[in-house]
Scaffold this motif. Structure first.
Motif, PDB file in Angstrom:
ATOM      1  N   SER A  87       0.822  -1.219   0.000  1.00 47.27           N
ATOM      2  CA  SER A  87       0.000   0.000   0.000  1.00 47.27           C
ATOM      3  C   SER A  87       0.856   1.269   0.000  1.00 47.27           C
ATOM      4  N   HIS A  88       1.895   1.301   0.834  1.00 47.20           N
ATOM      5  CA  HIS A  88       2.779   2.470   0.900  1.00 47.20           C
ATOM      6  C   HIS A  88       4.029   2.127   1.685  1.00 47.20           C
ATOM      7  N   GLU A  89       4.978   3.070   1.733  1.00 43.75           N
ATOM      8  CA  GLU A  89       6.328   2.757   2.185  1.00 43.75           C
ATOM      9  C   GLU A  89       6.535   2.846   3.696  1.00 43.75           C
ATOM     10  N   HIS A  90       5.508   3.202   4.482  1.00 39.97           N
ATOM     11  CA  HIS A  90       5.722   3.287   5.932  1.00 39.97           C
ATOM     12  C   HIS A  90       6.129   1.913   6.478  1.00 39.97           C
ATOM     13  N   SER A  91       7.018   1.944   7.480  1.00 42.45           N
ATOM     14  CA  SER A  91       7.658   0.697   7.915  1.00 42.45           C
ATOM     15  C   SER A  91       6.651  -0.330   8.424  1.00 42.45           C
ATOM     16  N   ASP A  92       5.522   0.119   8.985  1.00 43.47           N
ATOM     17  CA  ASP A  92       4.543  -0.857   9.481  1.00 43.47           C
ATOM     18  C   ASP A  92       3.848  -1.622   8.343  1.00 43.47           C
ATOM     19  N   HIS A  93       4.209  -1.295   7.077  1.00 42.92           N
ATOM     20  CA  HIS A  93       3.641  -2.003   5.920  1.00 42.92           C
ATOM     21  C   HIS A  93       4.709  -2.725   5.083  1.00 42.92           C
ATOM     22  N   VAL A  94       5.981  -2.419   5.336  1.00 43.24           N
ATOM     23  CA  VAL A  94       7.035  -2.989   4.466  1.00 43.24           C
ATOM     24  C   VAL A  94       8.218  -3.621   5.215  1.00 43.24           C
ATOM     25  N   PRO A 131      -5.524   9.556   0.864  1.00 43.41           N
ATOM     26  CA  PRO A 131      -4.991  10.807   1.427  1.00 43.41           C
ATOM     27  C   PRO A 131      -4.220  10.494   2.713  1.00 43.41           C
ATOM     28  N   HIS A 132      -2.895  10.397   2.600  1.00 45.43           N
ATOM     29  CA  HIS A 132      -2.061   9.948   3.723  1.00 45.43           C
ATOM     30  C   HIS A 132      -0.647  10.488   3.494  1.00 45.43           C
ATOM     31  N   ASP A 133       0.099  10.668   4.580  1.00 45.63           N
ATOM     32  CA  ASP A 133       1.408  11.322   4.447  1.00 45.63           C
ATOM     33  C   ASP A 133       2.512  10.350   4.011  1.00 45.63           C
ATOM     34  N   THR A 135      -6.767   1.188   4.785  1.00 46.64           N
ATOM     35  CA  THR A 135      -6.273   1.762   6.038  1.00 46.64           C
ATOM     36  C   THR A 135      -5.282   2.870   5.696  1.00 46.64           C
ATOM     37  N   ASP A 136      -4.918   3.669   6.684  1.00 45.05           N
ATOM     38  CA  ASP A 136      -3.955   4.757   6.498  1.00 45.05           C
ATOM     39  C   ASP A 136      -4.509   5.834   5.570  1.00 45.05           C
ATOM     40  N   LEU A 137      -5.506   6.548   6.054  1.00 46.19           N
ATOM     41  CA  LEU A 137      -6.071   7.664   5.289  1.00 46.19           C
ATOM     42  C   LEU A 137      -6.614   8.701   6.273  1.00 46.19           C
ATOM     43  N   GLY A 162      -3.618  12.022   7.615  1.00 40.74           N
ATOM     44  CA  GLY A 162      -3.260  11.202   8.764  1.00 40.74           C
ATOM     45  C   GLY A 162      -4.011   9.883   8.786  1.00 40.74           C
ATOM     46  N   HIS A 163      -4.818   9.702   9.835  1.00 39.27           N
ATOM     47  CA  HIS A 163      -5.520   8.427  10.036  1.00 39.27           C
ATOM     48  C   HIS A 163      -7.000   8.656  10.350  1.00 39.27           C
ATOM     49  N   LEU A 164      -7.825   7.657  10.062  1.00 40.81           N
ATOM     50  CA  LEU A 164      -9.278   7.783  10.261  1.00 40.81           C
ATOM     51  C   LEU A 164      -9.675   7.594  11.727  1.00 40.81           C
TER      52      LEU A 164
HETATM   53 ZN   LIG Z   1       1.021   4.882   6.930  1.00 40.87          ZN
END
Ligand SMILES: [Zn+2]
Ligand SMILES: [Zn+2]
Length: 260
Positions: free
Chosen positions: A59-66, A121-123, A143-145, A191-193
């Protein structure tokens, strides 16, 4: 009639995100936020052989996903779908040979699944959510929006199963331990929902087709599973969505296997 369409959350929180999906023919891993060892262990706990995975989606490069991506991709040697900007933002490694860059918003065919990606829409540099369709069934992972734009409401319409972020309770976030700069980041439109946005989404957008709503990516500081559940359950009751099974993903534990 029993089906071989299955969905399993391996973990869902800022400590790690990963989910597994199959229609019985194609096997997909969505995000790699756990180590290879933990990912494979949790798949095996659910009776899934990790070697059956056909493709990975990020989904994106944040460490909690990769965090586990490099080791998992190198072991599985299967295509990794992710946006070009996301690919560019990761540390270079041998797993890059498996990368299949996609454009956010594109429709892909991965084995027997048609996969719609959509911008979040997320950083992060170019984050995406995914909707998976096969054999008349539809599963959304979102998630992450920071908020819920109409484009995302459109893509999430009529999912049979939806994993949706319910990150924080606004009051808990405001009085909680985060420094103000981080509070602002979480609350922002990138940010987050919050639980309240999920409640509004249930009231405005959920339909009778949705059998499973799973609340995920809960903050361990700024939310409580029972609170997220209560806020969503109230909205479900107001809407009269009696068919809906509501589940809160425990941040650090794998879920049951959902059959569709
Ligand atoms: Zn994230
Ligand atoms: Zn995350």
């Amino acid at each position: 009639m029993s089906s071989s369409f299955r969905f399993l959350i391996l973990a869902s929180s800022s400590a790690g995100n990963s989910a597994y999906l199959t229609d019985g023919h194609t096997h997909l891993l969505v995000d790699c936020g756990l180590s290879r060892r933990e990912t494979f262990l949790r798949l095996q706990n659910a009776g899934v052989d990790p070697d059956c995975i056909d493709a990975i989606l990020i989904s994106h490069e944040h460490s909690d996903h990769v965090t586990g991506l490099g080791a998992i991709a190198k072991k599985l040697k299967k295509p990794v779908y992710l946006t070009q900007a996301t690919a560019n933002s990761l540390e270079p490694g041998a797993e890059q040979q498996y990368f299949q860059p996609i454009a956010a918003g594109s429709l892909l065919q991965i084995g027997t699944f048609s996969v719609q990606s959509f911008s979040l829409p997320h950083d992060a540099v170019d984050p995406v959510g995914y909707v998976f369709q096969s054999e008349g069934r539809k599963v959304g992972v979102c998630t992450d929006l920071g908020y819920m734009p109409d484009s995302i409401r459109f893509h999430l319409q009529d999912c049979d199963l939806l994993l949706l972020e319910s990150n924080h309770d606004l009051e808990m976030l405001k009085v909680g331990p985060y420094p103000w700069s981080l509070k602002q980041r979480v609350m922002s439109r990138r940010g987050h929902l919050s639980n309240d946005v999920v409640s509004q989404f249930i009231l405005d957008d959920l339909t009778l087709r949705t059998r499973h709503l799973i609340l995920g990516h809960l903050s361990e500081q700024n939310n409580v599973p029972a609170l997220a559940h209560m806020v969503a359950a109230q909205a479900i009751e107001r809407r009269g969505l009696g068919q809906l099974e509501l589940t809160v993903a425990e941040p650090r534990k794998q879920s049951v296997t959902f059959e569709l």
